[in-house]
Write an enzyme that holds these catalytic residues in place. Structure first.
Site, PDB file in Angstrom:
ATOM      1  N   THR A  36       0.855  -1.184   0.000  1.00 44.11           N
ATOM      2  CA  THR A  36       0.000   0.000   0.000  1.00 44.11           C
ATOM      3  C   THR A  36       0.885   1.226   0.000  1.00 44.11           C
ATOM      4  OG1 THR A  36      -1.710  -1.182   1.210  1.00 44.11           O
ATOM      5  CG2 THR A  36      -1.814   1.222   1.244  1.00 44.11           C
ATOM      6  N   PHE A  38       1.554   5.021   0.841  1.00 46.40           N
ATOM      7  CA  PHE A  38       1.150   6.129   1.685  1.00 46.40           C
ATOM      8  C   PHE A  38       1.945   7.357   1.250  1.00 46.40           C
ATOM      9  CE2 PHE A  38       0.158   2.393   4.151  1.00 46.40           C
ATOM     10  CZ  PHE A  38      -1.083   2.710   4.687  1.00 46.40           C
TER      11      PHE A  38
END
Length: 170
Positions: A36, A38
């Site tokens: 993921t 960020f």
């Protein structure tokens, strides 16, 4: 502490550490090995020093819609040996057919190939927002094709300077 009104967050473990959050569950993803992304948003500053394992992100706004516009953007990176890891078109919302392109490239703005690609991009897209150059999360070194390293760009500049001054080329 977390913002008022919130009791839980799905976040990177570093965020839990930074804000003193209790980790309730780890590895909650449904795809093994998924990563993921960020993003830390802040005021413009000088990018951190290059590490040799970097990425650069920009958003380029197309000045007009015409055949080959995307190709012109891609050529700025390709001809200088800069690999793109992501390119995404988004409508600007100010007129039908007007788009911006969010681009992630391997390398740092201090790398000659990346700097020259950004200069070329700016010629075709006068409105380019530099989002930053930053170390890759996986710390994997950026591959540099022969002829596209900083020394290659410096040698080409020495040759061009000699041609311009009438000196014998090196």
């Amino acid at each position: 502490s977390p913002p008022a009104g919130y009791e839980a967050a799905l976040c990177a473990e570093v965020a839990a550490e930074r804000y003193g959050l209790q980790v309730l569950a780890r590895d909650v993803g449904d795809t093994a090995g998924a990563v993921t992304r960020f993003v830390l948003v802040g005021r413009p500053t000088a990018p951190p020093p290059r590490t040799g394992a970097d990425r650069t992100s920009v958003v380029a706004f197309q000045p007009e819609d015409h055949p080959g516009m995307l190709l012109e953007i891609l050529e700025q990176f390709s001809s200088r040996g800069v690999n793109l890891t992501r390119i995404e078109s988004r409508p600007t919302g100010d007129a039908l057919g007007r788009y911006c392109f969010a681009i992630d490239a391997e390398g740092h703005v201090e790398d000659a190939r990346v700097a020259e690609a950004l200069l070329g991009l700016h010629r075709f897209c006068p409105q380019v927002r530099f989002l930053g150059s930053y170390p890759r999360a996986d710390a994997r070194p950026t591959p540099v094709r022969p002829g596209t390293g900083d020394a290659d760009f410096a040698a080409a500049q020495v040759w061009l300077d000699a041609v311009r001054t009438g000196a014998p080329p090196p």
